[in-house]
Motif scaffolding. Structure first.
Motif, PDB file in Angstrom:
ATOM      1  N   ASP A  39       0.831  -1.206   0.000  1.00 36.08           N
ATOM      2  CA  ASP A  39       0.000   0.000   0.000  1.00 36.08           C
ATOM      3  C   ASP A  39       0.864   1.253   0.000  1.00 36.08           C
ATOM      4  N   THR A  40       1.952   1.225   0.766  1.00 36.76           N
ATOM      5  CA  THR A  40       2.855   2.367   0.842  1.00 36.76           C
ATOM      6  C   THR A  40       3.540   2.603  -0.503  1.00 36.76           C
ATOM      7  N   VAL A  41       3.990   1.532  -1.145  1.00 36.95           N
ATOM      8  CA  VAL A  41       4.641   1.660  -2.453  1.00 36.95           C
ATOM      9  C   VAL A  41       3.663   2.293  -3.442  1.00 36.95           C
ATOM     10  N   GLN A  42       2.425   1.807  -3.458  1.00 40.02           N
ATOM     11  CA  GLN A  42       1.429   2.368  -4.377  1.00 40.02           C
ATOM     12  C   GLN A  42       1.153   3.835  -4.051  1.00 40.02           C
ATOM     13  N   ASP A  43       1.128   4.166  -2.770  1.00 39.05           N
ATOM     14  CA  ASP A  43       0.905   5.551  -2.362  1.00 39.05           C
ATOM     15  C   ASP A  43       2.030   6.450  -2.861  1.00 39.05           C
ATOM     16  N   VAL A  44       3.260   5.971  -2.754  1.00 43.10           N
ATOM     17  CA  VAL A  44       4.410   6.746  -3.246  1.00 43.10           C
ATOM     18  C   VAL A  44       4.305   6.931  -4.754  1.00 43.10           C
ATOM     19  N   LEU A  45       3.995   5.859  -5.481  1.00 44.51           N
ATOM     20  CA  LEU A  45       3.893   5.961  -6.940  1.00 44.51           C
ATOM     21  C   LEU A  45       2.774   6.914  -7.357  1.00 44.51           C
ATOM     22  N   LEU A  46       1.661   6.873  -6.640  1.00 42.26           N
ATOM     23  CA  LEU A  46       0.574   7.805  -6.944  1.00 42.26           C
ATOM     24  C   LEU A  46       0.977   9.253  -6.662  1.00 42.26           C
ATOM     25  N   THR A  47       1.733   9.448  -5.604  1.00 41.18           N
ATOM     26  CA  THR A  47       2.198  10.798  -5.277  1.00 41.18           C
ATOM     27  C   THR A  47       3.175  11.286  -6.330  1.00 41.18           C
ATOM     28  N   VAL A  48       4.080  10.415  -6.754  1.00 35.80           N
ATOM     29  CA  VAL A  48       5.023  10.783  -7.824  1.00 35.80           C
ATOM     30  C   VAL A  48       4.231  11.197  -9.058  1.00 35.80           C
ATOM     31  N   HIS A  49       3.201  10.427  -9.380  1.00 34.58           N
ATOM     32  CA  HIS A  49       2.373  10.756 -10.547  1.00 34.58           C
ATOM     33  C   HIS A  49       1.705  12.122 -10.375  1.00 34.58           C
ATOM     34  N   ALA A  50       1.167  12.367  -9.195  1.00 37.84           N
ATOM     35  CA  ALA A  50       0.431  13.606  -8.951  1.00 37.84           C
ATOM     36  C   ALA A  50       1.332  14.841  -8.941  1.00 37.84           C
ATOM     37  N   VAL A  51       2.583  14.688  -8.510  1.00 39.19           N
ATOM     38  CA  VAL A  51       3.465  15.857  -8.381  1.00 39.19           C
ATOM     39  C   VAL A  51       4.617  15.841  -9.376  1.00 39.19           C
ATOM     40  N   ARG A  52       4.512  15.027 -10.417  1.00 43.65           N
ATOM     41  CA  ARG A  52       5.613  14.915 -11.382  1.00 43.65           C
ATOM     42  C   ARG A  52       5.932  16.248 -12.046  1.00 43.65           C
ATOM     43  N   HIS A  53       4.954  17.122 -12.126  1.00 45.50           N
ATOM     44  CA  HIS A  53       5.184  18.439 -12.724  1.00 45.50           C
ATOM     45  C   HIS A  53       6.115  19.307 -11.870  1.00 45.50           C
ATOM     46  N   THR A  54       6.308  18.946 -10.597  1.00 49.05           N
ATOM     47  CA  THR A  54       7.162  19.763  -9.719  1.00 49.05           C
ATOM     48  C   THR A  54       8.638  19.413  -9.856  1.00 49.05           C
ATOM     49  N   TYR A  55       8.937  18.305 -10.546  1.00 47.77           N
ATOM     50  CA  TYR A  55      10.345  17.913 -10.699  1.00 47.77           C
ATOM     51  C   TYR A  55      11.054  18.917 -11.607  1.00 47.77           C
ATOM     52  N   ASP A  56      12.211  19.359 -11.150  1.00 47.51           N
ATOM     53  CA  ASP A  56      13.042  20.295 -11.919  1.00 47.51           C
ATOM     54  C   ASP A  56      14.127  19.491 -12.622  1.00 47.51           C
ATOM     55  N   PRO A  57      14.092  19.389 -13.955  1.00 52.92           N
ATOM     56  CA  PRO A  57      15.084  18.586 -14.676  1.00 52.92           C
ATOM     57  C   PRO A  57      16.518  19.066 -14.485  1.00 52.92           C
ATOM     58  N   ALA A  58      16.714  20.269 -13.995  1.00 50.85           N
ATOM     59  CA  ALA A  58      18.063  20.775 -13.769  1.00 50.85           C
ATOM     60  C   ALA A  58      18.663  20.182 -12.495  1.00 50.85           C
ATOM     61  N   ARG A  59      17.837  19.519 -11.690  1.00 50.48           N
ATOM     62  CA  ARG A  59      18.305  18.952 -10.426  1.00 50.48           C
ATOM     63  C   ARG A  59      18.284  17.441 -10.518  1.00 50.48           C
ATOM     64  N   PRO A  60      18.996  16.746  -9.617  1.00 49.04           N
ATOM     65  CA  PRO A  60      19.003  15.276  -9.655  1.00 49.04           C
ATOM     66  C   PRO A  60      17.635  14.692  -9.290  1.00 49.04           C
ATOM     67  N   PHE A  61      17.301  13.589  -9.956  1.00 46.87           N
ATOM     68  CA  PHE A  61      16.012  12.947  -9.747  1.00 46.87           C
ATOM     69  C   PHE A  61      15.977  12.171  -8.429  1.00 46.87           C
ATOM     70  N   GLY A  62      17.042  11.491  -8.072  1.00 45.61           N
ATOM     71  CA  GLY A  62      17.087  10.628  -6.895  1.00 45.61           C
ATOM     72  C   GLY A  62      16.668  11.307  -5.607  1.00 45.61           C
ATOM     73  N   PRO A  63      17.268  12.419  -5.246  1.00 46.24           N
ATOM     74  CA  PRO A  63      16.867  13.091  -4.000  1.00 46.24           C
ATOM     75  C   PRO A  63      15.403  13.543  -4.014  1.00 46.24           C
ATOM     76  N   TRP A  64      14.910  13.962  -5.178  1.00 45.77           N
ATOM     77  CA  TRP A  64      13.505  14.352  -5.299  1.00 45.77           C
ATOM     78  C   TRP A  64      12.606  13.158  -4.986  1.00 45.77           C
ATOM     79  N   LEU A  65      12.933  12.008  -5.580  1.00 42.08           N
ATOM     80  CA  LEU A  65      12.151  10.791  -5.346  1.00 42.08           C
ATOM     81  C   LEU A  65      12.240  10.347  -3.896  1.00 42.08           C
ATOM     82  N   VAL A  66      13.432  10.354  -3.310  1.00 43.33           N
ATOM     83  CA  VAL A  66      13.607   9.909  -1.924  1.00 43.33           C
ATOM     84  C   VAL A  66      12.846  10.818  -0.960  1.00 43.33           C
TER      85      VAL A  66
END
Length: 175
Positions: A39-66
């Motif tokens: 359930d937690t994994v699915q919640d994280v994936l749904l959150t990533v989907h919902a806020v994917r527009h906030t990711y800044d491609p100029a910054r590293p992806f890993g810390p954003w995801l963590v």
């Protein structure tokens, strides 16, 4: 993630498939229950989907995801803690079952008394109880079968139940 933000569906699908094991490993460090883990994994994936527009491609992806994963994991733990604090674990010693076959004679006597009491009702009330309560017909169906209006059926049923309650109360039985 940059390609996924650009609308590349295949890149987005690949991204989600690639991060799922990593997110599961992050969650497994803190979540012990396997169902809660998924359930937690699915919640994280749904959150990533919902806020994917906030990711800044100029910054590293890993810390954003963590950062997102850790917040959702902690939120899930807090929520389960709040829910769990109000629940009581039931063990087998808390279960109670009546012995099979118990009270059948009393049930037969009670059923006979109810049948006899219903037979004492006026015909309209008796039919209303039979159709609405015993046969569990809808008001519309019972009205069609009996020729009575829905309102008449309601009144007859109400009066019948009131009469039955009085009858059983005078006999010392509670229904």
């Amino acid at each position: 993630m940059m390609r996924a933000q650009g609308g590349d569906r295949e890149a987005y699908r690949y991204l989600l498939e690639a991060i799922t094991p990593y997110v599961r490993a992050l969650a497994a460090r803190q979540v012990r229950n396997r169902g809660d883990l998924e359930d937690t994994v699915q919640d994280v994936l749904l959150t990533v989907h919902a806020v994917r527009h906030t990711y800044d491609p100029a910054r590293p992806f890993g810390p954003w995801l963590v950062a997102i994963a850790n917040r959702r994991i902690v939120d899930g733990l807090r929520q389960r803690g709040r829910i769990g604090s109000h629940e009581t674990v039931l063990d087998t010693e808390h279960e109670t079952f009546s012995a099979s076959g118990a009270n059948f004679q009393e049930e037969a006597v009670d059923a006979r008394a109810v049948r006899d009491a219903i037979e004492q009702l006026p015909i309209g009330q008796r039919e209303a109880v039979r159709m609405l309560k015993l046969e569990e017909m809808s008001l519309k169906d019972a009205a069609a079968v009996s020729g009575m209006s829905v309102a008449s059926l309601k009144v007859a049923s109400h009066r019948a139940l009131k009469t039955l309650r009085k009858l059983f109360a005078s006999q010392g039985n509670k229904t």
